[in-house]
Design a protein around this motif. Structure first.
Motif, PDB file in Angstrom:
ATOM      1  N   THR A  82      11.242  -7.797   4.098  1.00 26.31           N
ATOM      2  CA  THR A  82      11.063  -9.133   4.663  1.00 26.31           C
ATOM      3  C   THR A  82      12.029 -10.106   4.016  1.00 26.31           C
ATOM      4  O   THR A  82      12.448  -9.909   2.872  1.00 26.31           O
ATOM      5  CB  THR A  82       9.631  -9.652   4.447  1.00 26.31           C
ATOM      6  N   SER A  84      10.933 -13.346   4.466  1.00 24.10           N
ATOM      7  CA  SER A  84       9.965 -14.429   4.405  1.00 24.10           C
ATOM      8  C   SER A  84      10.315 -15.561   5.362  1.00 24.10           C
ATOM      9  O   SER A  84      10.342 -15.380   6.569  1.00 24.10           O
ATOM     10  CB  SER A  84       9.847 -14.925   2.956  1.00 24.10           C
ATOM     11  N   ASP A 148       8.179  -6.703   8.067  1.00 21.19           N
ATOM     12  CA  ASP A 148       7.876  -7.805   8.974  1.00 21.19           C
ATOM     13  C   ASP A 148       8.477  -7.515  10.349  1.00 21.19           C
ATOM     14  O   ASP A 148       8.907  -6.394  10.632  1.00 21.19           O
ATOM     15  CB  ASP A 148       8.329  -9.144   8.387  1.00 21.19           C
ATOM     16  N   THR A 149       8.530  -8.532  11.197  1.00 22.39           N
ATOM     17  CA  THR A 149       8.885  -8.326  12.602  1.00 22.39           C
ATOM     18  C   THR A 149      10.371  -8.461  12.915  1.00 22.39           C
ATOM     19  O   THR A 149      10.762  -8.397  14.080  1.00 22.39           O
ATOM     20  CB  THR A 149       8.129  -9.344  13.485  1.00 22.39           C
ATOM     21  N   SER A 153      14.299  -4.900  10.508  1.00 22.70           N
ATOM     22  CA  SER A 153      13.356  -4.402   9.499  1.00 22.70           C
ATOM     23  C   SER A 153      13.056  -2.914   9.623  1.00 22.70           C
ATOM     24  O   SER A 153      12.917  -2.208   8.614  1.00 22.70           O
ATOM     25  CB  SER A 153      12.049  -5.197   9.552  1.00 22.70           C
ATOM     26  N   THR A 178       1.673  -8.059   6.773  1.00 23.55           N
ATOM     27  CA  THR A 178       2.110  -9.226   6.011  1.00 23.55           C
ATOM     28  C   THR A 178       2.454  -8.763   4.592  1.00 23.55           C
ATOM     29  O   THR A 178       1.959  -7.723   4.128  1.00 23.55           O
ATOM     30  CB  THR A 178       1.012 -10.296   5.935  1.00 23.55           C
ATOM     31  N   THR A 179       3.269  -9.533   3.909  1.00 22.08           N
ATOM     32  CA  THR A 179       3.570  -9.209   2.508  1.00 22.08           C
ATOM     33  C   THR A 179       2.301  -9.126   1.655  1.00 22.08           C
ATOM     34  O   THR A 179       2.129  -8.165   0.897  1.00 22.08           O
ATOM     35  CB  THR A 179       4.549 -10.243   1.922  1.00 22.08           C
ATOM     36  N   GLY A 238       6.088 -14.893  13.576  1.00 21.36           N
ATOM     37  CA  GLY A 238       6.183 -13.790  12.638  1.00 21.36           C
ATOM     38  C   GLY A 238       5.003 -12.831  12.679  1.00 21.36           C
ATOM     39  O   GLY A 238       4.106 -12.914  13.533  1.00 21.36           O
ATOM     40  N   VAL A 239       5.001 -11.929  11.695  1.00 21.14           N
ATOM     41  CA  VAL A 239       4.005 -10.863  11.624  1.00 21.14           C
ATOM     42  C   VAL A 239       2.593 -11.413  11.432  1.00 21.14           C
ATOM     43  O   VAL A 239       1.608 -10.757  11.792  1.00 21.14           O
ATOM     44  CB  VAL A 239       4.372  -9.881  10.487  1.00 21.14           C
ATOM     45  N   ASP A 303       6.377 -14.156   6.677  1.00 14.05           N
ATOM     46  CA  ASP A 303       5.665 -12.962   6.211  1.00 14.05           C
ATOM     47  C   ASP A 303       4.249 -13.276   5.763  1.00 14.05           C
ATOM     48  O   ASP A 303       3.575 -12.436   5.174  1.00 14.05           O
ATOM     49  CB  ASP A 303       6.440 -12.252   5.102  1.00 14.05           C
TER      50      ASP A 303
END
Length: 571
Positions: A82, A84, A148-149, A153, A178-179, A238-239, A303
């Motif tokens: 990611t 972020s 992540d998306t 990635s 997610t992170t 995002g994710v 993230d």
């Protein structure tokens, strides 16, 4: 995956090539790209980040490093793909340590040496790490990977997996997460208390949060919860949108959630997300003063490890509730529960801030008898400082933060469960243990932090405007000044005051002293460019602007400014 410790006798080869001879064939396939040139990749608080096109070799090598870290610790380690809150073309890699936290700072140098090594030097760097850390290369290395998306990635995740497999690692790929979820999985699997327990999976993560939220809101009439207005969540495309949809389904009528800015309807982090809201001081795309007045909203980053809240008031003015305000809300909860349980003198509670925290937040915490400590800018420094307390709360203004409770505190609370007869104390105890379950103990987690905010607003029966009113931020201004050499500027460890050059130190002190009550300013060298960051606060916005500009001019004069002296602000 086994987490059993190996024999203390380490089989250290003269070179990793003895164990992995095909390294010589594989490494040239993942050489540093020419586009990197002389650029040195730096492992910061958020790991490596850059344009995704130049990070292939970095990911391959970080897969190898993650395996070595796992072999060293005899525990699972993690690798998160990611960047972020960065723009969509970027990507990055964060390594997750065995406790579920950030990579040990002592290993950051290895990450940098490996990422920046020329291809023919990679084996030498690996050998040095193995010898220095006395790593048994025959020991099993277990790696969790998630991503992540971003478009890049999946490919970069595969390169990391290949690197891990090359050094004999076992890899479990969790896919889109997610992170904070990856950090959670590693903490759960490595912690004896939770290993193979109900919370050590994605479904377990949601169950853990939902159960804790239910406990924290158990004293509220169910019909009142069902009638409560929704929380509108900007997911930065995002994710977080994908994972929040699953969590919202499990929450049901306990909390109505409306998701905006999903991956399908916009570019990641573009004019939305926590970073945009906090830095630009502007509402995210997808929200408007006409359509969203009075609605309670929050923004995640790409993230989902940061969250800030915001709303339009009835007049249409937009308000931001950042990490400072979240920390104050959380601190109030823990201070109240410890007082009710008569543990305030036994269990230490503290909030860690950076120099960028608004002075009004500091004043609010001190007025409520909450200890405040200052840390160097960067979440890893805040996290480390928070460990000085039994219950340590840290949040940066950008919304990255969490609450950590030490094991002995949790044990103490559990032992009290069978001894309490007072209903008020029982309720306080149930609340504080539920909070421990809800809040991610390893790292900032936007989903769990947002749920805890919502639970506390429900407990207080507050609107977001009532929460916002607990204190009013002092007006502030940030800017920067380009200088020839940022190393000439030195500060105290917590960065709240300059120590060199002497003339700059004296100038800033004089300017602050003459700027009126509650005025404050500091300077700090940038971590990435030859520039000095300037921050100023004052009673009025005009005063903050004037102080920031005056300090910027002092930096230019006394620290080797480049070009003309500042006459306006630089974003």
């Amino acid at each position: 995956m086994s987490t059993t410790a190996a024999s203390p006798a380490a089989a250290i080869p003269a070179s990793i090539l003895e164990k992995v001879p095909r390294l010589m064939d594989e490494l040239p396939k993942h050489s540093k790209p020419a586009a990197l040139g002389d650029k040195v990749l730096s492992y910061g608080t958020a790991g490596f980040r850059d344009n995704a096109d130049i990070l292939g070799s970095t990911f391959h090598r970080m897969g190898m490093l993650a395996v070595l870290r796992s072999k060293k610790e005899h525990k699972i380690t993690g690798l998160m793909v990611t960047a972020s809150h960065n723009a969509a073309p970027d990507n990055g890699v964060k390594l997750v340590d065995a406790d579920g936290g950030m990579l040990a700072q002592s290993w950051e140098k290895y990450a940098m040496q490996l990422a920046n090594a020329n291809t023919e030097k990679v084996v030498e760097v690996l050998d040095t790490i193995i010898r220095t850390e006395k790593i048994d290369v025959d020991q099993t290395g277990n790696i969790f990977i998630a991503r992540d998306t971003r478009v890049s990635s999946e490919h970069l995740s595969e390169l990391a997996r290949e690197g891990a497999l090359l050094l004999g690692g076992n890899v479990l790929d969790f896919g889109l997460q997610t992170t904070p979820q990856l950090h959670h999985f590693i903490r759960m699997w490595n912690h004896e208390q939770y290993n193979k327990g109900d919370w050590a999976s994605e479904a377990g993560y949601y169950n853990m949060l939902v159960d804790a939220f239910k406990q924290l809101t158990s004293g509220v009439d169910q019909k009142k919860l069902e009638m409560r207005t929704p929380l509108y969540v900007d997911c930065a495309h995002g994710v977080g949108a994908i994972q929040l949809a699953k969590l919202a389904k499990d929450l049901g009528d306990m909390l109505h959630i409306e998701i905006r800015n999903t991956p399908e309807d916009g570019e990641l982090n573009f004019e939305c997300g926590a970073e945009h809201a906090q830095k630009a001081r502007k509402h995210p795309a997808g929200f408007s003063r006409d359509a969203d007045r009075g609605k309670r909203a929050c923004s995640l980053d790409g993230d989902a490890d940061r969250v800030v809240f915001h709303y339009f008031d009835v007049q249409g003015e937009w308000h931001l509730l950042d990490g400072d305000k979240i920390a104050c809300l959380f601190a109030g909860f823990f201070a109240e529960k410890l007082k009710t349980l008569e543990l305030a003198s036994e269990i230490s509670l503290g909030v860690v801030q950076t120099a960028y925290a608004n002075g009004a937040a500091y004043n609010y915490l001190k007025a409520n008898n909450v200890q405040v400590a200052m840390a160097k800018t960067g979440v890893k420094y805040c996290h480390h400082k928070a460990l000085d307390y039994d219950i340590g709360i840290y949040f940066e203004a950008n919304g990255h933060g969490t609450v950590m409770m030490k094991d002995h505190v949790v044990d103490r609370l559990h032992k009290m469960e069978s001894t309490l007869t007072d209903e008020k104390k029982k309720y306080a105890l149930a609340n504080i243990t539920a909070a421990h379950q809800l809040i991610n103990q390893a790292v900032g987690d936007a989903l769990s932090d947002a749920l805890f905010v919502e639970a506390l607003l429900i407990q207080h029966d507050w609107s977001i405007a009532q929460w916002d009113a607990i204190y009013q931020d002092l007006p502030s201004r940030q800017t920067k000044v380009k200088i020839a050499d940022r190393t000439v500027v030195k500060t105290t460890e917590d960065e709240t005051a300059a120590t060199a050059p002497e003339a700059l130190k004296a100038a800033v002190e004089s300017l602050v002293a003459s700027a009126g009550p509650n005025a404050r300013a500091f300077v700090r060298p940038s971590g990435t460019e030859d520039a000095v960051r300037v921050y100023a606060e004052a009673e009025t916005q005009e005063g903050a602007d004037a102080l920031a500009l005056a300090v910027a001019k002092a930096v230019h004069e006394h620290a080797g400014g480049i070009g003309d002296a500042p006459s306006a602000f630089v974003a």
